[in-house]
Design an enzyme around this catalytic site. Structure first.
Site, PDB file in Angstrom:
ATOM      1  N   CYS A  55     -17.229 -66.743  29.228  1.00 40.32           N
ATOM      2  CA  CYS A  55     -17.079 -65.650  28.272  1.00 40.32           C
ATOM      3  C   CYS A  55     -18.139 -64.594  28.574  1.00 40.32           C
ATOM      4  CB  CYS A  55     -17.219 -66.156  26.835  1.00 40.32           C
ATOM      5  SG  CYS A  55     -18.886 -66.691  26.423  1.00 40.32           S
ATOM      6  N   CYS A  58     -21.787 -65.528  28.649  1.00 44.11           N
ATOM      7  CA  CYS A  58     -22.380 -66.113  29.862  1.00 44.11           C
ATOM      8  C   CYS A  58     -23.000 -65.021  30.731  1.00 44.11           C
ATOM      9  CB  CYS A  58     -21.313 -66.865  30.657  1.00 44.11           C
ATOM     10  SG  CYS A  58     -20.617 -68.297  29.807  1.00 44.11           S
ATOM     11  N   CYS A 394     -23.258 -72.523  15.741  1.00 41.48           N
ATOM     12  CA  CYS A 394     -22.997 -71.903  17.046  1.00 41.48           C
ATOM     13  C   CYS A 394     -22.093 -70.689  16.860  1.00 41.48           C
ATOM     14  CB  CYS A 394     -22.341 -72.911  17.981  1.00 41.48           C
ATOM     15  SG  CYS A 394     -21.878 -72.170  19.543  1.00 41.48           S
ATOM     16  N   CYS A 396     -20.306 -69.014  19.023  1.00 43.43           N
ATOM     17  CA  CYS A 396     -19.425 -68.759  20.179  1.00 43.43           C
ATOM     18  C   CYS A 396     -18.146 -68.029  19.792  1.00 43.43           C
ATOM     19  CB  CYS A 396     -19.081 -70.077  20.873  1.00 43.43           C
ATOM     20  SG  CYS A 396     -20.380 -70.675  21.958  1.00 43.43           S
ATOM     21  N   ASP A 438      -4.666 -29.648  27.434  1.00 41.56           N
ATOM     22  CA  ASP A 438      -4.715 -28.495  28.322  1.00 41.56           C
ATOM     23  C   ASP A 438      -3.286 -28.264  28.801  1.00 41.56           C
ATOM     24  OD1 ASP A 438      -5.680 -26.565  30.265  1.00 41.56           O
ATOM     25  OD2 ASP A 438      -5.360 -28.139  31.746  1.00 41.56           O
ATOM     26  N   THR A 440      -2.093 -26.298  32.025  1.00 43.58           N
ATOM     27  CA  THR A 440      -1.841 -26.371  33.464  1.00 43.58           C
ATOM     28  C   THR A 440      -2.277 -27.715  34.041  1.00 43.58           C
ATOM     29  OG1 THR A 440      -2.202 -23.991  33.613  1.00 43.58           O
ATOM     30  CG2 THR A 440      -2.217 -25.234  35.674  1.00 43.58           C
ATOM     31  N   ASP A 722     -16.035 -75.177  15.695  1.00 43.17           N
ATOM     32  CA  ASP A 722     -16.538 -74.298  16.758  1.00 43.17           C
ATOM     33  C   ASP A 722     -15.536 -74.180  17.904  1.00 43.17           C
ATOM     34  OD1 ASP A 722     -18.748 -72.767  18.111  1.00 43.17           O
ATOM     35  OD2 ASP A 722     -18.437 -74.388  19.552  1.00 43.17           O
TER      36      ASP A 722
END
Length: 741
Positions: A55, A58, A394, A396, A438, A440, A722
């Site tokens: 992930c 890390c 945790c 995570c 824009d 052009t 978790d």
């Protein structure tokens, strides 16, 4: 204004030539030493491929560990491309220490080959899953054996747990030494050892097994999220057929090719670099880069991007890109830059997680100590509950909730040819209420043609008007100037020499031809000359009402004539405006054209407009529009850069100028504005996905926090809170890879 300047310059109106996109601040050359002055140490650029990141968290651990190595000046880890880029002092000991700390953190470094491609990984199924397979077998064996030898069940489960716990404890210790003391490994190690201490050996073993399973699920999800980028990195071959000056052919490393080299590519093969087509016309499949499924026909001299597939015949191309700076390289760098630009919600979660885990550890200690001390309750019971809180502590699932969604969305966007420079830009896209365009090169094709001429001086005819205009415009790269020169050339009109050419910033150009001062500019710039000529104003209005852009030509201050030019609308322009309107977004055209000409185009597209704008006026218009909500600006030229910067989010056309691409937050590599609505819908889906993920992550933890304290759930459910939340959050984020607008 006199024609006295000796500047040989060019024009002016709305658009500009193209150049490649921005680069990473940190160079990516392989061990390329840079020159240094006498007061600074000699530095070296290092690059590796990192394996084992599950992930974006890390990547943060690796960056922190490497940054703490003495001699490291800059460190950047790109999770999406698995690259570690380092600027360090030139010292073999520094490189050795970097490798050591990365290995200590539990990750694998692979060297990068000379060609810039990643070396093949030695990983096999057994090497990847050996630990969890052996541990699962040990736990299963312990469970079976405990049925026959019940007196030894604790010993058997304890042995299995200690075997599985050893690498976790080792990694936790190394991460703590390198600046990450509150890692999931640390919390897991404390919880498992605490469970062993309390005699809950079977539970300790199962909790550890669930943890290892969750780690592998994260790795699988990370691999899925990175697949799009990995396919992109694999687009360019690392070898090429180079044609020498004597006509002989030699296979060389693509990384050794330099601009002006001549290469040959066979049907079914991809271009290793950006090249200019030498062969007369050929078809290329560019779908992997632009999302365009139909092969594109290129003529001699046309630029073909690296990664394009040759469709119909053997082609020869002249190399255009420097080593490491092809279209694919630039896209990869943009993706890496995007990863570094976090969404506001992601930055908030990062800050929240920094105190969340220490706070949960502190709460766990209080839960373990206070009830037994103050109320005389069981130490074992409350220590057990505190261990469950450690696992709930945790972060995570919470930490991965946003980057997992953002990474998936960016991969989906890049697959369809939209490069969004980070989570912040992606989040902002979903909040846009108005898009300013824009004209052009954005709403139009950027290839205007002369439609009419009107002469007011009896000494000249249409050919004379075009000849003088082309003389002053020769050498200009502006679309309108090029159109005038091409019209004169196409009619076979001799073009005289001009000198003292001078650009009038944002207004026009002037020069001298046969001792006469020739000026070409917009009607507002040469308004006095138009008013002085009877019938000129009426003719101007009639031509502008047809949607023409007018170039006014004067000789020595007197009106010579009008050149009416019109650019064709992009095929998808009207559809794009309607699609945006369908999702509640209003569109406004910002142009330097006169109000009459702009109104004709705006009617055709059914959109609002603001006309007669100088570059600085576009910025002011964007600020005015922003009072009604977030504004996006879409443009492709140098003139658009200030407005792109001033907008809440700037979107550059992929064939636009380097300045526009650098300034913008997003680039449309396929140049199809019709997909803007889809991109905004993807952004909105991403924001919804993030909200769902955060709710899942916090909700599950809140539930199990209460149930753990009440003694309803134990360590098993805590670890599921978790790993289960992480798996759910990741699976939910991966849905964005299949997003259909």
């Amino acid at each position: 204004m006199s024609c006295c300047s000796s500047k040989k310059s060019t024009c002016h109106y709305d658009s500009s030539p193209t150049r490649p996109a921005d680069e990473l601040p940190l160079e990516t050359g392989v061990n390329a030493t840079t020159a240094s002055d006498s007061t600074e140490p000699e530095t070296v650029m290092l690059q590796w491929t990192v394996r084992g990141m599950d992930c974006p968290g890390c990547a943060g651990k690796i960056e922190k560990a490497v940054s703490n190595v003495k001699g490291t000046l800059e460190a950047k880890v790109a999770f999406a491309t698995e690259r570690l880029l380092i600027k360090a002092v030139t010292d073999p000991a520094v490189e050795k220490n970097i490798k050591r700390v990365v290995k200590d953190a539990g990750f694998t470094l692979l060297e990068t080959s000379v060609s810039g491609q990643k070396e093949s990984s030695p990983d096999s199924f057994w090497q990847c899953y050996r630990s969890i397979i052996i541990f699962a077998l040990l736990v299963t064996a312990a469970a079976i054996a405990s049925k026959f030898w019940p007196d030894f069940d604790r010993l058997l489960f304890s042995g299995a747990t200690l075997w599985g716990l050893a690498p976790v404890v080792q990694k936790a210790w190394r991460l703590a030494r390198n600046g990450s003391p509150f890692s999931i490994e640390t919390l897991m190690a404390i919880a498992a050892m605490g469970a062993l201490f309390l005699g809950e050996t079977a539970e300790a073993a199962m909790v550890l097994l669930l943890f290892m399973l969750g780690e592998h699920l994260e790795a699988f999800a990370a691999g899925k999220a990175r697949q799009g980028v990995q396919k992109l990195m694999a687009l360019t071959p690392d070898k090429a057929i180079k044609i020498n000056q004597d006509g002989s052919r030699l296979e060389v490393l693509a990384a050794t090719l330099i601009p002006s080299d001549l290469i040959e590519v066979r049907p079914g093969e991809r271009l290793p670099v950006d090249g200019g087509l030498v062969t007369p016309s050929a078809s290329f499949d560019q779908s992997a880069l632009t999302g365009e499924s139909v092969p594109v026909e290129h003529e001699t001299g046309g630029k073909v991007l690296a990664g394009s597939l040759v469709v119909d015949k053997v082609v020869q191309l002249k190399v255009l890109s420097e080593p490491g700076d092809s279209a694919v390289d630039r896209i990869i760098r943009l993706i890496e830059e995007a990863e570094a630009s976090k969404a506001p919600i992601e930055r908030f979660i990062d800050r929240f997680s920094r105190w969340y885990t220490p706070a949960m550890i502190g709460l766990a200690i209080l839960i373990a100590v206070l009830p037994p001390l103050l109320m005389g309750l069981s130490w074992n019971e409350w220590i057990y509950k505190s261990l469950a809180l450690l696992l709930i502590g945790c972060p995570c699932a919470l930490v991965i909730s946003t980057p997992a969604a953002v990474t998936s969305a960016l991969a989906t966007a890049s697959r369809t040819g939209a490069l969004v420079k980070g989570g912040a830009a992606l989040e902002q896209l979903g909040k846009v209420k108005t898009i300013a365009f824009d004209k052009t090169g954005t709403l139009t094709q950027g290839k205007p043609q002369v439609r009419h001429t009107k002469v007011f001086n009896e000494r000249y005819d249409a050919s004379g008007l075009l000849a003088l205009a082309a003389a002053v415009e020769t050498g200009s790269t502006h679309p309108l100037a090029k159109a005038i020169c091409e019209e004169a050339s196409g009619r076979g009109i001799p073009i005289p020499e001009a000198d003292n050419i001078e650009v009038l910033a944002g207004l026009g150009v002037q020069g001298r031809v046969d001792e006469q001062c020739i000026q070409i500019g917009s009607p507002r710039h040469l308004e006095d000359s138009i008013k002085a000529q009877p019938g000129a104003q009426a003719a101007l209005v009639n031509l502008e009402q047809e949607g023409n852009t007018m170039a006014v030509v004067t000789v020595n201050g007197s009106l010579l004539g009008f050149i009416a030019l019109r650019d064709s609308l992009r095929d998808d322009a009207a559809k794009a405006i309607q699609a945006l309107k369908g999702i509640g977004i209003s569109s406004v055209m910002l142009t330097g054209d006169s109000p009459v000409a702009a109104a004709a185009i705006a009617r055709e597209l059914d959109m609002d407009y603001r006309a007669g704008l100088m570059p600085e006026d576009k910025s002011t218009a964007v600020v005015d529009l922003s009072r009604q909500g977030a504004v996006a600006m879409v443009g492709d030229g140098i003139n658009d850069a200030p407005a792109l910067k001033r907008a809440d989010i700037g979107i550059a056309m992929g064939e636009g100028t380097d300045v526009a691409l650098e300034t913008a937050d997003c680039a449309l590599t396929h140049n199809r504005i019709v997909e803007l609505a889809d991109l905004i819908k993807l952004s909105r889906a991403t924001l919804a996905n993030i909200r769902q993920n955060v709710t899942l992550a916090i909700g599950l933890k809140a539930i199990f926090l209460v149930t753990s304290i009440l003694g309803i759930t134990g360590l098993w459910m805590a670890i599921l809170a978790d790993t289960g939340a992480t798996a759910l959050v990741t699976a939910n984020a991966l849905r964005l890879l299949r997003h259909k607008s």
